[in-house]
Design an enzyme around this catalytic site. Structure first.
Site, mmCIF file in Angstrom:
data_model
loop_
_atom_site.group_PDB
_atom_site.id
_atom_site.type_symbol
_atom_site.label_atom_id
_atom_site.label_comp_id
_atom_site.label_asym_id
_atom_site.label_seq_id
_atom_site.Cartn_x
_atom_site.Cartn_y
_atom_site.Cartn_z
ATOM 1 N N TRP A 133 -15.046 -34.976 -22.996
ATOM 2 C CA TRP A 133 -15.648 -35.478 -24.240
ATOM 3 C C TRP A 133 -17.168 -35.287 -24.193
ATOM 4 C CZ3 TRP A 133 -19.356 -39.118 -25.371
ATOM 5 C CH2 TRP A 133 -19.453 -39.532 -26.705
ATOM 6 N N HIS A 134 -17.734 -35.469 -22.985
ATOM 7 C CA HIS A 134 -19.181 -35.340 -22.857
ATOM 8 C C HIS A 134 -19.644 -33.892 -22.919
ATOM 9 C CE1 HIS A 134 -18.897 -39.490 -21.350
ATOM 10 N NE2 HIS A 134 -20.152 -39.598 -21.739
ATOM 11 N N GLY A 135 -18.872 -32.991 -22.360
ATOM 12 C CA GLY A 135 -19.339 -31.612 -22.370
ATOM 13 C C GLY A 135 -18.296 -30.658 -21.831
#
Lengths: 398, 484
Positions: free
Chosen positions: B343-345
């Site tokens: 989700w972050h990257g």
């Protein structure tokens, strides 16, 4: 018997809302009072801004310039008809005098020195007068906050009016001088008669009809608000001299594209000035001052370590490297350079004497030392002539 | 338009004054907030707006259809619309966030096999320039897409699960998705928390203003005076050229980054919650001093709370949660933590980060199945020390960004390696630690002060905080979490 109002009634809610809005407005009033006090306190602590006295004027191609004829008698400040910080310049200029014009930023202007006749140009003028049989005139072309590009451009603009025998532009390797972040060529003429100037980036955010008001508001705030000046300074230099370049010094190495482009513009300005000087037979020299961090080996290494993150050269860099690199860059343009490294080093041995307290501008003794250095450089320079070169159109007057 | 810009302050001041004007209908208030929110989002890049509006339209439509189908007892139809919502939302998110990574990985693999391909270049041939990052040619992730996608998904999933009724009006739903204080970097709000607040009449109260202002100022100080200074003076320079710095300073930079990312992100949440409160909304808390945690599990209950609970409620529990034995729990936990990482990257480093967190949590479950229980006075500080350093050093994966920087951070220092940091960096580091580990009563004291102080004095204080921060600002930086 009194009745309690129904809290759900519209009238009751209206009262609540009105009183809440009053609270919001009270808060806003508190913010405004706080801002005024903040400006007052900080204005007193940080000292006057670049233009607190109204000494500067916006200029369409220079960004700003000194206001011609500006005077503050109690501080002994008087600018001549060109905005140069020296005794009045007559019109027309006497034909037989020997003329020297020196351009640069705040050190040349004499920022922080209370008496104008303590400035380097007065000392240099008397030093030259002792050696010459003809009258001497030395112009101080310093402007607070200038970059090297602005200084060179201003020298170019005034060249034909001043017609000096010698023209010196004082530069130094640091970012304020070498990475032009000014509003040069960033102004737009607005208003009836197009007599108001507004920074282009501000004009772009305003409808045409509001531009004259924007111009007046900008100039008023720039003179009176430390917060606004800070805000604008950040806006103007963003992308050119951001945090990564706060402590940057010119060393002639590979640079990021925007920095390389900024340097290219600066050197192009000097090349144009050099050509104009050649055409008028004016001796052009660039005096490369050093930075305060360069004045001792210990200070220099500490500076490199602490500020490498913000653009300072890599630890281990030679202390003379920035001056050498700048000298080489001007050499490539065919412009002769006087290196001020030794002058800076000698001042560094007694900073309290040569520099203003809490400041890196020159004190009275600092100006004296700079004047002596300039005189020595001129006398030792093989371009030196005791007689001013005849100027076209002036030969008949002599 | 970032929260710490002059433009935003003017924008928000004007909006607050307008909303606090008496005699407004609910529709006018919602309309005003919606218009402002869309304007705020468009100020980043107007081309991103159609994506947001598309997501709003899709989920409003799917939510209504799912609800109608469930009312009619047509479970299959509800499932199909649920699938449409999932595929539509996750498809767009994946398209922007993971296409580049997958395509580049594919190109690299093909090149290694001697058959070079240019799959990564293909999106550049048809995507508008606003979606392409100039220097690298990578696809840009539209601001806030990870946040609002999860918000809209929670809406349709909750309707599908029968725990939420659809919004009465698309305007309300659009405001829920685009509400500007939390649009670009959270907290991730659930429709069940937000939509009922729109039903209540707006009655501005002094306490809203006071406590909203308190959170806003706390957030600004965290962001500008601490996070930005840590970034500019310590973290960014060292990660830009690690070998120019000594080992010791690199370690300090890691501590600095751990604090910077917390301060930066929690500052955004503080400001969002504060602004929301002034506008009459309660937004959920997103942080609870995470570096005080004595276990990794506790850390994830205190860090980015709205994301952790989202993943717990909609992924971990959907997969079966802790039921079904140790292996199944381990699998569910690993999938959930990798999902948080992704989700972050989109990178192997983020996958590794998720795996590392999952592994740590599994080890904790194995060592201490009770999850904390009673512990000796010596054990607790030791657990804190281990947890804190595990979190700090796993931050290396986040900040390095690529394998090259990661290796440079652990490589030998170069000649003339710098061993000193500027004083501002130490000051910010010290202040950040002190603020994070400050005793609890400080919060109650500050709440009390803001409740009791005359408003004109609070205004005065606000002006001084803003003024001093304006002088501290060394550059204009975006919030770190904008990139997610």
């Amino acid at each position: 018997m009194s009745t309690r109002p129904d809290p759900k009634s519209p009238a009751s809610r209206g009262v609540t809302r009105t009183s809440s809005r009053r609270e919001l407005l009270t808060l806003v009033a508190g913010v405004l009072i706080g801002l005024v006090v903040f400006e007052w306190v900080l204005g007193g602590r940080t000292g006057p801004g670049l233009d607190s006295q109204g000494a500067l004027l916006p200029h369409p191609t220079l960004g700003w310039e000194n206001r011609p004829g500006f005077r503050v008698p109690e501080r002994g400040t008087q600018l001549d008809r060109f905005g140069l910080r020296n005794p009045p310049t007559p019109d027309p200029l006497p034909a037989d005098e020997f003329r020297v014009a020196v351009f640069g930023a705040s050190r040349v202007y004499g920022a922080g020195v209370p008496r104008q006749d303590d400035l380097w140009n007065y000392r240099l003028q008397s030093g030259l007068a002792e050696r010459l049989s003809q009258p001497v005139r030395v112009w101080n072309g310093g402007v607070n906050g200038y970059s090297a590009l602005q200084a060179a451009r201003r020298a170019h603009l005034l060249l034909s009016s001043l017609r000096p025998d010698w023209l010196v532009v004082v530069v130094s390797p640091r970012s304020q001088l070498m990475l032009d972040g000014s509003q040069a060529q960033g102004w737009k003429r607005v208003g009836p008669g197009e007599n108001e100037l507004i920074p282009r980036d501000l004009a772009a955010r305003l409808p045409d009809a509001l531009e004259p008001f924007g111009a007046r508001g900008h100039h008023w705030l720039a003179r009176h608000s430390v917060l606004y000046r800070r805000h604008r300074a950040l806006e103007v230099v963003r992308g050119v001299r951001g945090a990564d370049y706060e402590q940057w010094l010119f060393t002639g190495g590979d640079e990021a594209p925007e920095v390389a482009e900024s340097l290219e513009r600066t050197f192009a300005e000097f090349a144009a000035l050099s050509r104009a000087c050649d055409a008028l037979d004016v001796q052009l020299r660039v005096f490369v001052l050093a930075e305060i961090a360069q004045d001792s080996e210990d200070g220099w290494q500490r500076y490199l370590e602490e500020h490498h993150a913000h653009g300072a050269p890599a630890p281990g860099t030679d202390r003379r490297a920035p001056n050498r690199a700048l000298g080489a860059a001007f050499d490539e343009l065919g412009i002769r350079v006087w290196d001020g490294f030794d002058l800076n080093e000698s001042m560094g041995r007694a900073r309290e004497r040569y520099l203003l307290p809490q400041d890196y501008h020159w004190s009275r003794d600092g100006h004296e030392a700079f004047a002596r250095e300039l005189l020595a450089r001129m006398l030792a320079d093989d371009g030196w002539t005791f007689e001013s070169a005849p100027r076209p159109g002036e030969r008949a007057e002599r | 338009m970032t929260f710490h810009s002059l433009t935003f302050l003017v924008f928000f001041g004007a909006l607050a004054l307008a909303l606090w004007t008496p005699g407004q209908s609910r529709a006018l208030r919602s309309g005003l907030l919606l218009g402002s929110s869309l304007l705020f989002y468009a100020s980043y890049e107007w081309l991103y707006l159609p994506l947001l509006l598309g997501s709003i339209g899709l989920d409003y439509f799917c939510g209504a259809r799912i609800h109608a189908a469930l009312e009619q007892g047509r479970a299959g139809r509800a499932k199909r619309f649920m699938a449409l919502s999932l595929v539509g939302n996750l498809g767009v998110l994946a398209g922007f966030k993971y296409t580049d990574w997958i395509a580049r990985s594919f190109d690299r693999a093909c090149a290694a096999l001697g058959h070079p391909t240019e799959l990564a270049a293909w999106p550049r041939t048809w995507l508008p320039e606003a979606f392409i990052e100039g220097p690298t040619g990578q696809i840009l992730v539209p601001v806030g897409i990870s946040f609002y996608t999860f918000q809209t998904l929670s809406y349709t999933i909750d309707i599908y699960r029968g725990t939420l009724r659809p919004a009465r009006h698309i305007r309300d739903f659009a405001l829920f998705v685009s509400f500007f204080p939390q649009l670009v970097a959270g907290p991730i709000v659930r429709a069940a928390e937000f939509l009922p607040q729109l039903e209540r009449p707006f009655e501005p109260r002094s306490e809203h203003l006071r406590q909203g202002l308190r959170r806003f100022l706390i957030g600004l100080v965290k962001k500008v005076a601490l996070a930005d200074v840590l970034g500019a003076e310590l973290v960014d320079p060292i990660f830009a050229d690690p070998q120019a710095f000594s080992w010791g300073l690199r370690c300090v930079a890691l501590y600095g980054f751990a604090l910077q990312i917390y301060l930066d992100f929690s500052a955004y949440s503080d400001i969002a919650i504060g602004l929301g409160r002034v506008l009459g909304f309660e937004l959920p808390e997103n942080f609870d001093r995470p570096y005080r945690s004595t276990s990794v599990r506790e850390f994830w209950r205190r860090w980015h709370i709205t994301l952790s609970t989202w993943v717990r409620d909609y992924l971990f529990i959907s997969l079966g949660g802790s039921r079904g034995g140790a292996w199944r729990t381990a699998r569910n936990l690993t999938v959930s933590m990798v999902a948080i990482g992704l989700w972050h990257g989109a990178s192997l480093l983020w996958v590794s980060y998720g795996l590392l967190q999952a592994l740590a949590m599994l080890v904790e479950r194995w060592v201490d199945p009770g999850g904390g229980g009673r512990s000796s006075p010596l054990k607790r500080p030791l657990r804190w020390l281990l947890t804190f350093h595990f979190i700090v050093f796993s931050c290396l994966l986040i900040r390095a960004g690529d394998q090259g920087t990661l290796w440079a951070m652990v490589a030998e220092p170069g000649e003339h390696a710098i061993g000193r940091a500027p004083r501002a960096a130490w000051l910010a580091l010290g202040a950040a630690f002190a603020a994070h580990f400050a005793p609890g009563p400080w919060k109650a004291w500050s709440q009390g002060f803001f409740s009791r102080a005359p408003l004109v004095a609070l205004g005065f204080l606000t002006a001084w905080v803003l003024g001093l921060l304006a002088f501290l600002r060394t550059s204009t930086t975006d919030y770190i979490y904008f990139q997610f």
